[in-house]
Design a protein around this motif. Sequence first.
Motif, PDB file in Angstrom:
ATOM      1  N   PHE A  44       0.838  -1.183   0.000  1.00 43.53           N
ATOM      2  CA  PHE A  44       0.000   0.000   0.000  1.00 43.53           C
ATOM      3  C   PHE A  44       0.877   1.238   0.000  1.00 43.53           C
ATOM      4  CE2 PHE A  44      -2.499  -3.362   1.898  1.00 43.53           C
ATOM      5  CZ  PHE A  44      -3.701  -3.234   1.213  1.00 43.53           C
ATOM      6  N   ASP A  86      -3.606   5.718  -0.686  1.00 42.69           N
ATOM      7  CA  ASP A  86      -4.422   4.653  -1.286  1.00 42.69           C
ATOM      8  C   ASP A  86      -5.770   4.541  -0.580  1.00 42.69           C
ATOM      9  OD1 ASP A  86      -2.493   3.942  -3.084  1.00 42.69           O
ATOM     10  OD2 ASP A  86      -1.941   2.062  -2.105  1.00 42.69           O
ATOM     11  N   HIS A 129      -7.173  -3.027  -1.842  1.00 37.55           N
ATOM     12  CA  HIS A 129      -7.309  -1.758  -2.562  1.00 37.55           C
ATOM     13  C   HIS A 129      -8.719  -1.614  -3.120  1.00 37.55           C
ATOM     14  CE1 HIS A 129      -2.873  -2.170  -2.816  1.00 37.55           C
ATOM     15  NE2 HIS A 129      -2.924  -0.860  -2.702  1.00 37.55           N
TER      16      HIS A 129
END
Length: 63
Positions: free
Chosen positions: A17, A21, A62
Amino acid sequence: MPTSPFKAPVTPRCEQFALGDRVIHDTYGLGRVIRVEEEIAVLVDFGSRQVRIPSPFSKMSHL
């Protein structure tokens, strides 16, 4: 053969990450990464709270 001594061991790849994000977590819901500690942990702002999520990030992905 799966038991072959010549087969290379498979290591699971840890999801990475980056700062900013957008993520979703199974427990906390939608959030944004506000700090990254290499592959150790990330700090995520979920709106009502900030949570440090340690690696591996099995419950987070994500958007």
